[in-house]
Design a protein around this motif. Structure first.
Motif, PDB file in Angstrom:
ATOM      1  N   ASP A   1      -8.234 -85.653  19.557  1.00 33.38           N
ATOM      2  CA  ASP A   1      -6.865 -85.744  19.049  1.00 33.38           C
ATOM      3  C   ASP A   1      -6.180 -84.410  19.319  1.00 33.38           C
ATOM      4  O   ASP A   1      -6.684 -83.357  18.914  1.00 33.38           O
ATOM      5  CB  ASP A   1      -6.890 -86.055  17.548  1.00 33.38           C
ATOM      6  N   ILE A   2      -5.054 -84.455  20.032  1.00 29.40           N
ATOM      7  CA  ILE A   2      -4.303 -83.236  20.350  1.00 29.40           C
ATOM      8  C   ILE A   2      -2.895 -83.391  19.788  1.00 29.40           C
ATOM      9  O   ILE A   2      -2.074 -84.119  20.338  1.00 29.40           O
ATOM     10  CB  ILE A   2      -4.251 -82.977  21.868  1.00 29.40           C
TER      11      ILE A   2
ATOM     12  N   SER B   1      -2.298 -79.986  32.429  1.00 28.63           N
ATOM     13  CA  SER B   1      -2.778 -79.078  31.390  1.00 28.63           C
ATOM     14  C   SER B   1      -1.817 -79.079  30.203  1.00 28.63           C
ATOM     15  O   SER B   1      -0.670 -79.527  30.295  1.00 28.63           O
ATOM     16  CB  SER B   1      -2.909 -77.660  31.949  1.00 28.63           C
ATOM     17  N   LEU B   2      -2.302 -78.560  29.077  1.00 24.23           N
ATOM     18  CA  LEU B   2      -1.448 -78.449  27.895  1.00 24.23           C
ATOM     19  C   LEU B   2      -0.262 -77.539  28.169  1.00 24.23           C
ATOM     20  O   LEU B   2       0.853 -77.789  27.690  1.00 24.23           O
ATOM     21  CB  LEU B   2      -2.280 -77.908  26.719  1.00 24.23           C
ATOM     22  N   GLN B   3      -0.474 -76.483  28.956  1.00 32.10           N
ATOM     23  CA  GLN B   3       0.624 -75.578  29.283  1.00 32.10           C
ATOM     24  C   GLN B   3       1.730 -76.316  30.017  1.00 32.10           C
ATOM     25  O   GLN B   3       2.919 -76.141  29.704  1.00 32.10           O
ATOM     26  CB  GLN B   3       0.100 -74.423  30.139  1.00 32.10           C
ATOM     27  N   TYR B   4       1.376 -77.159  30.973  1.00 29.16           N
ATOM     28  CA  TYR B   4       2.384 -77.929  31.699  1.00 29.16           C
ATOM     29  C   TYR B   4       3.105 -78.892  30.755  1.00 29.16           C
ATOM     30  O   TYR B   4       4.342 -78.989  30.760  1.00 29.16           O
ATOM     31  CB  TYR B   4       1.720 -78.706  32.838  1.00 29.16           C
ATOM     32  N   ASN B   5       2.342 -79.607  29.943  1.00 24.01           N
ATOM     33  CA  ASN B   5       2.945 -80.620  29.069  1.00 24.01           C
ATOM     34  C   ASN B   5       3.904 -80.007  28.062  1.00 24.01           C
ATOM     35  O   ASN B   5       4.973 -80.585  27.785  1.00 24.01           O
ATOM     36  CB  ASN B   5       1.849 -81.405  28.344  1.00 24.01           C
ATOM     37  N   LEU B   6       3.557 -78.849  27.506  1.00 27.24           N
ATOM     38  CA  LEU B   6       4.460 -78.224  26.535  1.00 27.24           C
ATOM     39  C   LEU B   6       5.604 -77.489  27.208  1.00 27.24           C
ATOM     40  O   LEU B   6       6.688 -77.367  26.633  1.00 27.24           O
ATOM     41  CB  LEU B   6       3.674 -77.267  25.636  1.00 27.24           C
ATOM     42  N   THR B   7       5.385 -76.990  28.430  1.00 27.37           N
ATOM     43  CA  THR B   7       6.483 -76.360  29.168  1.00 27.37           C
ATOM     44  C   THR B   7       7.573 -77.375  29.500  1.00 27.37           C
ATOM     45  O   THR B   7       8.776 -77.080  29.415  1.00 27.37           O
ATOM     46  CB  THR B   7       5.960 -75.702  30.461  1.00 27.37           C
ATOM     47  N   VAL B   8       7.157 -78.581  29.851  1.00 30.09           N
ATOM     48  CA  VAL B   8       8.127 -79.636  30.146  1.00 30.09           C
ATOM     49  C   VAL B   8       8.960 -79.965  28.904  1.00 30.09           C
ATOM     50  O   VAL B   8      10.172 -80.191  28.994  1.00 30.09           O
ATOM     51  CB  VAL B   8       7.383 -80.894  30.652  1.00 30.09           C
TER      52      VAL B   8
ATOM     53  N   ILE C   1     -12.348 -72.621   9.047  1.00 30.99           N
ATOM     54  CA  ILE C   1     -12.280 -71.203   8.698  1.00 30.99           C
ATOM     55  C   ILE C   1     -11.774 -71.112   7.269  1.00 30.99           C
ATOM     56  O   ILE C   1     -10.570 -71.173   7.014  1.00 30.99           O
ATOM     57  CB  ILE C   1     -11.365 -70.443   9.673  1.00 30.99           C
ATOM     58  N   TYR C   2     -12.713 -71.054   6.342  1.00 27.96           N
ATOM     59  CA  TYR C   2     -12.392 -71.061   4.911  1.00 27.96           C
ATOM     60  C   TYR C   2     -11.487 -72.249   4.563  1.00 27.96           C
ATOM     61  O   TYR C   2     -10.504 -72.110   3.829  1.00 27.96           O
ATOM     62  CB  TYR C   2     -11.733 -69.738   4.500  1.00 27.96           C
ATOM     63  N   GLY C   3     -11.816 -73.406   5.101  1.00 28.76           N
ATOM     64  CA  GLY C   3     -11.074 -74.622   4.804  1.00 28.76           C
ATOM     65  C   GLY C   3      -9.941 -74.924   5.755  1.00 28.76           C
ATOM     66  O   GLY C   3      -9.400 -76.038   5.737  1.00 28.76           O
ATOM     67  N   ARG C   4      -9.558 -73.974   6.590  1.00 29.04           N
ATOM     68  CA  ARG C   4      -8.459 -74.211   7.540  1.00 29.04           C
ATOM     69  C   ARG C   4      -9.019 -74.889   8.784  1.00 29.04           C
ATOM     70  O   ARG C   4      -9.889 -74.328   9.460  1.00 29.04           O
ATOM     71  CB  ARG C   4      -7.799 -72.892   7.904  1.00 29.04           C
ATOM     72  N   PRO C   5      -8.564 -76.099   9.119  1.00 28.84           N
ATOM     73  CA  PRO C   5      -9.151 -76.839  10.246  1.00 28.84           C
ATOM     74  C   PRO C   5      -8.582 -76.391  11.588  1.00 28.84           C
ATOM     75  O   PRO C   5      -7.377 -76.461  11.825  1.00 28.84           O
ATOM     76  CB  PRO C   5      -8.770 -78.291   9.942  1.00 28.84           C
ATOM     77  N   ILE C   6      -9.457 -75.924  12.471  1.00 32.65           N
ATOM     78  CA  ILE C   6      -9.089 -75.553  13.833  1.00 32.65           C
ATOM     79  C   ILE C   6      -9.865 -76.475  14.772  1.00 32.65           C
ATOM     80  O   ILE C   6     -11.093 -76.497  14.742  1.00 32.65           O
ATOM     81  CB  ILE C   6      -9.422 -74.082  14.136  1.00 32.65           C
ATOM     82  N   TYR C   7      -9.155 -77.245  15.591  1.00 32.97           N
ATOM     83  CA  TYR C   7      -9.799 -78.181  16.508  1.00 32.97           C
ATOM     84  C   TYR C   7     -10.044 -77.487  17.854  1.00 32.97           C
ATOM     85  O   TYR C   7      -9.115 -76.953  18.466  1.00 32.97           O
ATOM     86  CB  TYR C   7      -8.934 -79.421  16.728  1.00 32.97           C
TER      87      TYR C   7
ATOM     88  N   LEU D   1      -7.238 -75.088  21.818  1.00 32.19           N
ATOM     89  CA  LEU D   1      -7.444 -74.671  20.435  1.00 32.19           C
ATOM     90  C   LEU D   1      -6.129 -74.885  19.693  1.00 32.19           C
ATOM     91  O   LEU D   1      -5.075 -74.452  20.166  1.00 32.19           O
ATOM     92  CB  LEU D   1      -7.848 -73.192  20.408  1.00 32.19           C
ATOM     93  N   TYR D   2      -6.185 -75.560  18.539  1.00 34.96           N
ATOM     94  CA  TYR D   2      -4.954 -75.691  17.768  1.00 34.96           C
ATOM     95  C   TYR D   2      -5.260 -75.861  16.291  1.00 34.96           C
ATOM     96  O   TYR D   2      -6.335 -76.308  15.900  1.00 34.96           O
ATOM     97  CB  TYR D   2      -4.084 -76.842  18.292  1.00 34.96           C
ATOM     98  N   ASP D   3      -4.273 -75.454  15.495  1.00 37.35           N
ATOM     99  CA  ASP D   3      -4.374 -75.523  14.038  1.00 37.35           C
ATOM    100  C   ASP D   3      -4.005 -76.941  13.611  1.00 37.35           C
ATOM    101  O   ASP D   3      -2.844 -77.348  13.711  1.00 37.35           O
ATOM    102  CB  ASP D   3      -3.428 -74.492  13.416  1.00 37.35           C
ATOM    103  N   ALA D   4      -4.999 -77.694  13.117  1.00 38.74           N
ATOM    104  CA  ALA D   4      -4.773 -79.101  12.784  1.00 38.74           C
ATOM    105  C   ALA D   4      -4.020 -79.291  11.476  1.00 38.74           C
ATOM    106  O   ALA D   4      -3.665 -80.420  11.136  1.00 38.74           O
ATOM    107  CB  ALA D   4      -6.116 -79.842  12.709  1.00 38.74           C
ATOM    108  N   SER D   5      -3.758 -78.208  10.732  1.00 38.26           N
ATOM    109  CA  SER D   5      -3.003 -78.365   9.489  1.00 38.26           C
ATOM    110  C   SER D   5      -1.533 -78.631   9.752  1.00 38.26           C
ATOM    111  O   SER D   5      -0.829 -79.142   8.875  1.00 38.26           O
ATOM    112  CB  SER D   5      -3.167 -77.114   8.615  1.00 38.26           C
ATOM    113  N   VAL D   6      -1.033 -78.273  10.935  1.00 37.12           N
ATOM    114  CA  VAL D   6       0.343 -78.606  11.346  1.00 37.12           C
ATOM    115  C   VAL D   6       0.243 -79.346  12.672  1.00 37.12           C
ATOM    116  O   VAL D   6      -0.195 -78.786  13.665  1.00 37.12           O
ATOM    117  CB  VAL D   6       1.227 -77.347  11.500  1.00 37.12           C
ATOM    118  N   MET D   7       0.635 -80.621  12.682  1.00 35.75           N
ATOM    119  CA  MET D   7       0.331 -81.477  13.814  1.00 35.75           C
ATOM    120  C   MET D   7       1.381 -81.417  14.916  1.00 35.75           C
ATOM    121  O   MET D   7       1.091 -81.656  16.076  1.00 35.75           O
ATOM    122  CB  MET D   7       0.195 -82.923  13.308  1.00 35.75           C
TER     123      MET D   7
END
Length: 909
Positions: free
Chosen positions: A119-120, A175-182, A263-269, A306-312
């Motif tokens: 899930d991204i 890549s994620l860089q391409y998708n977010l740059t667009v 990381i102390y409860g913070r979900p990093i995927y 790598l992304y912080d899953a607490s903010v989708m």
């Protein structure tokens, strides 16, 4: 919430049902909520041609029911006859892989089972679990051919349930860089592209429900996939210009795995995606070097996300990625396997004094990744009999020739390192030397992150951080350039080198997200163990695809901490690889050539199994002379050099804008609403089937179970302190590891399959039961030891102590009935209305949910959520809705009776 200028388009065809009559197939596709439908009509009376009609119309559920009812009635043998149906349901599916023809008529290939693998940002990535291949022409018009069955068997040798992946909303070929740059393109350009799209392919339903709303509109963007990494491009070629884009589902081949770092409860995927090239694809000894177009064998692009899953959200969340590439040495070379030797001699097939093939290959890389291109060559430099050194000498000559025409700041960087020599030496630490190389590589290329540097890193700058390369922009950082790693096979040594570079990049990614205070990670920490297991799965899967066996040498082998039992397993893997290369690779190569459309069966020409070699299929210049000849000095594409170090594919120019499809929607339309796509509020949810709870977890699977242990995943552990250690409990985990590695060729257990069951609804939709999801096709092995259970209870507080509710208790039967009724009531109310009637409610939703930044610094991404405001009338309606779910219906008033009578009169009279 930050206003998003653009969002990825979500396909509205995610559930399919194939209906058949004697003359037609009707493929009915719907969105997950079953509110929007599309219908394809496929002719069955043509024996060899594919005739597909797509009216491009979006149907409601009621319209589809009426359409299927009319088709059923019109195709019965006798009017009014109820005993036999004129329209029968053939199969339920989740997507169309494509259409293929051999010597008779066309087949349709459907995905019948799927499994969520990653899930991204709310965009699900699925693995194909099973497919169904259906012959389209009717038996009455079928023209049989004696060799059709053999071609069918060869085609089906490509196991589509083995590491093929797809997504309905995320472009896996980029890549994620391409998708977010667009998605961050300027609004003026998006408005222009929306106008062009409407003029070129006008559709009266394109802007339905979107009036002049000003700033409330969101641009939905769909990019053209990168053809090199798409494996069903040829299968969709016959229909891609005639059907709506929602029917086109592009699949990639390689690997996809995801784990959760707490990381102390913070979900990093942490996600690892490997894309295998479909150009010059094949097996180990049959595909070496490069073809005449610059495509190399065993070319795989590996991306760690790598992304912080607490903010989708893509617009509000924190995302980072790093890309590296592996591939065969870009020269004309091969190995003759007819000698039946474990290491056949390497021969250079053609002289290439002007490095023509290498120039084509590096031109592709400059266009996709930018500069600098860094080559890490791991082949042997010193040998008693010249073997691997032949490739090194030719590659050095090619790079030296090409660099003399490039500007010095964009020159190709060549790093030779004899990894085998260092491994044999007792004085040298292989991984320490690799770590030095990795640091220099990451500093040159940088990495991608979609947020500016944190304020704390500005106050307390790190020396290594200030030396980081790449391109710094207002929205974060961009990776410019890429590392290209190769040995001879690009398997064992390459995977270890890529792991070390990925580990170094992971430290910088964690630092950029503000999760560690220095960009450095140590071995034997929970985070690195989790990452190492991901990379071992990645290496084993790619090795099985190309070499026919799992990895022989792993990271532990080069760390020299592998147990003595590992040597016997290495011998078995070597024998397995040799057997596969000698006896089964030729059949696998034929299957790949047929699946990818490299060979097309033709009446009157030699069959695939009659060809002495497939050399002419992959080298098109052998069948005819090219009319244009590339320059020997200006060997790059014209516009690539002027935009370096940025990759040309990510530059905003007219050529790249033509690859985009842009449409404007309201921000709560289903086509761009990732919240609805991810949470599925109209479906019954179960914690046992929730993907984020089933995936590998650093706290549950890697953290020690002893008292007084630091819960940080960045603390160095002793080998005997781990929960699911890469080192300890080796004998207990061998069966689990073997199951995970061989998942590429074996179907999963029944409990993990996504089973599609027939629906009782006439609308032609099916309810999906995807079962218990499993990470990376990994059956999780739980050890039921009493000691571990007691220790866990002591270390982790119970949910009763923390939240006041014991979540482990099973809900009562009455509570489950109430919840089921509540879901069913909400499901029955989920009816599509006219867009004009929904407009007022959508404007009201704009102020319901807002993410408000807490921090005073704009660079940080900590948000709070204000509770939605609801008026008194809305609260009363909601309470009445809850009571109705419990069975307590309120008495009906006069207005209710009048409304019901009006509904009956309009509906049935």
């Amino acid at each position: 919430m930050p206003a998003a200028a653009a969002a990825p388009l979500i396909s509205c065809v995610q559930k399919l049902v194939l209906y058949e009559t004697r003359a037609r197939y009707f493929l009915v596709g719907s969105n997950p909520a079953e509110t929007k439908y599309r219908v394809l009509k496929i002719d069955r009376t043509e024996p060899k041609d594919l005739v597909i009609i797509d009216d491009k119309h979006v149907y409601t559920q009621q319209e589809v029911r009426e359409l299927l009812g009319r088709l059923d009635l019109g195709n019965r043998t006798k009017i009014g006859q109820k005993g036999s149906s004129g329209l029968s349901r053939a199969v339920s599916a989740f997507g169309v892989v494509g259409f293929v023809r051999f010597l008779e008529g066309y087949y349709i290939v459907l995905i019948t089972k799927r499994r969520k693998m990653a899930d991204i940002g709310g965009h699900a990535i699925y693995k194909i679990e099973d497919t169904n291949m259906i012959y389209i022409p009717n038996d009455s018009v079928r023209v049989t051919h004696p060799d059709e069955a053999r071609y069918l068997r060869i085609f089906q040798n490509v196991d589509l349930s083995s590491n093929f992946y797809f997504s309905y909303s995320y472009d896996l070929s980029h890549s994620l860089q391409y998708n977010l740059t667009v998605l961050r393109m300027p609004l003026e350009i998006l408005k222009t592209e929306t106008t062009h799209t409407r003029q070129e392919s006008f559709d009266i339903f394109e802007d339905e429900g979107l009036s002049a709303q000003g700033g409330s509109g969101v641009f939905g963007i769909c990019s053209k996939p990168y053809e090199k990494y798409v494996w069903n491009g040829k299968l969709l070629e016959a229909v891609k210009n005639t059907v709506h884009r929602d029917w086109l589902l592009y699949i990639i081949h390689g690997f996809c795995g995801q784990s959760k770092l707490l990381i102390y409860g913070r979900p990093i995927y942490v996600t690892l995606i490997a894309r295998r090239s479909s150009k010059f694809a094949g097996t180990r000894f049959l595909k070496r070097g490069a073809n005449c177009e610059g495509d190399v064998a065993n070319e795989v692009e590996t991306e760690q996300i790598l992304y912080d899953a607490s903010v989708m959200s893509f617009s509000a969340g924190s995302y980072s990625s790093y890309v590296q590439v592996r591939g065969s040495v870009p020269l004309y070379w091969s190995q003759d396997i007819s000698t039946m030797m474990p290491k056949p001699p390497i021969t250079l097939d053609q002289a290439d004094p002007f490095a023509h093939v290498a120039a084509l290959h590096f031109d592709q890389m400059l266009q996709r990744f930018g500069s600098p291109i860094i080559i890490l060559n791991l082949v042997k430099e010193r040998e008693k009999r010249k073997h691997e050194r032949i490739l090194s000498e030719e590659l050095v000559a090619a790079v030296t020739y090409l660099n003399q025409f490039l500007p010095p700041e964009h020159a190709i960087i060549y790093i030779p390192w004899d990894m085998a020599k260092y491994t044999k030496s007792k004085l040298c630490n292989v991984l320490d030397r690799l770590n030095v190389i990795a640091e220099s590589v990451v500093k040159k290329t940088g990495f991608f992150v979609n947020r500016p540097d944190s304020y704390c890193s500005i106050l307390r700058p790190d020396e290594k951080w200030n030396e980081l390369g790449g391109c710094v922009v207002s929205t974060g950082r961009l990776q410019t350039g890429v590392l290209r790693t190769n040995c001879v096979d690009c398997l064992d040594r390459t995977n270890t080198a890529q792991f070390m570079v990925g580990k170094c990049a992971l430290a910088y990614q964690l630092y950029s997200l503000g999760l560690i205070d220095k960009p450095n990670l140590q071995f034997d920490t929970d985070a690195v163990r989790l990452f190492e297991e991901l990379y071992e799965d990645h290496g084993d899967t790619l090795s099985l695809q190309y070499g026919g066996s799992q990895l022989v040498h792993r990271v532990k082998t080069y760390r020299k901490i592998a147990p003595w039992t590992q040597h016997s397993k290495d011998i078995m893997q070597t024998l397995s690889r040799y057997y596969s290369n000698a006896f089964s690779d030729a059949d696998r190569q034929d299957s790949i050539n047929l699946f990818l459309g490299v060979f097309k069966p033709t009446e009157g020409k030699p069959h695939l199994w009659e060809l002495p070699t497939d050399f002419y299929l992959h080298h098109k210049n052998t069948l005819g002379l090219s009319q244009t000849r590339r320059s020997y000095t200006y060997w790059w594409t014209t516009d690539v050099l002027k935009h370096l170090p940025l990759p040309f594919d990510e530059v905003t120019c007219a050529e790249n804008r033509r690859k985009l499809t842009v449409k404007k929607f309201h921000k709560y339309e289903e086509e761009i609403d990732i919240h609805n796509e991810f949470f599925r509020p109209y479906e019954l949810s179960s914690f046992d089937e929730t993907f984020c709870l089933a995936m590998t977890n650093s706290t549950r699977d890697f953290m020690p179970k002893n008292m007084g242990i630091d819960p940080s995943p960045f603390t160095v552990r002793k080998p005997d302190e781990t929960g699911k250690s890469v080192l300890a409990n080796k004998s207990n985990r061998e069966e689990t590891v073997l199951q995970r590695k061989t998942a590429a060729s074996a179907p999963p257990p029944p409990s993990e399959e996504a089973v599609s069951s027939s629906s009782e609804d006439d609308s032609g939709t099916d309810k999906e039961d995807e079962g218990a999801v499993s990470q990376r096709s990994t059956p999780v092995k739980v050890t039921d030891t009493g000691d571990n259970t007691k220790i866990t209870e002591n270390v982790v507080q119970s949910t009763k102590d923390v939240y006041g509710v014991n979540l482990s208790d099973v809900p009562s039967e009455d509570d489950l009935k109430i919840y089921t009724r509540f879901v069913q009531l909400g499901q029955s109310q989920h009816k599509p209305d006219k867009s004009s009637q929904q407009f007022c409610s959508k404007l009201h939703l704009d102020r319901v949910i807002n993410l408000i930044p807490i921090s005073s610094f704009s660079q940080d991404n900590i948000y709070e959520v204000q509770p939605p405001r609801a008026d008194r009338k809305s609260i009363e309606i909601f309470h009445a809705h809850i009571q109705a779910g419990k069975g307590n219906m309120q008495p009906l008033g006069k207005e209710d009776f009048l409304m019901y009578r009006e509904y009956i009169r309009n509906r049935y009279l």
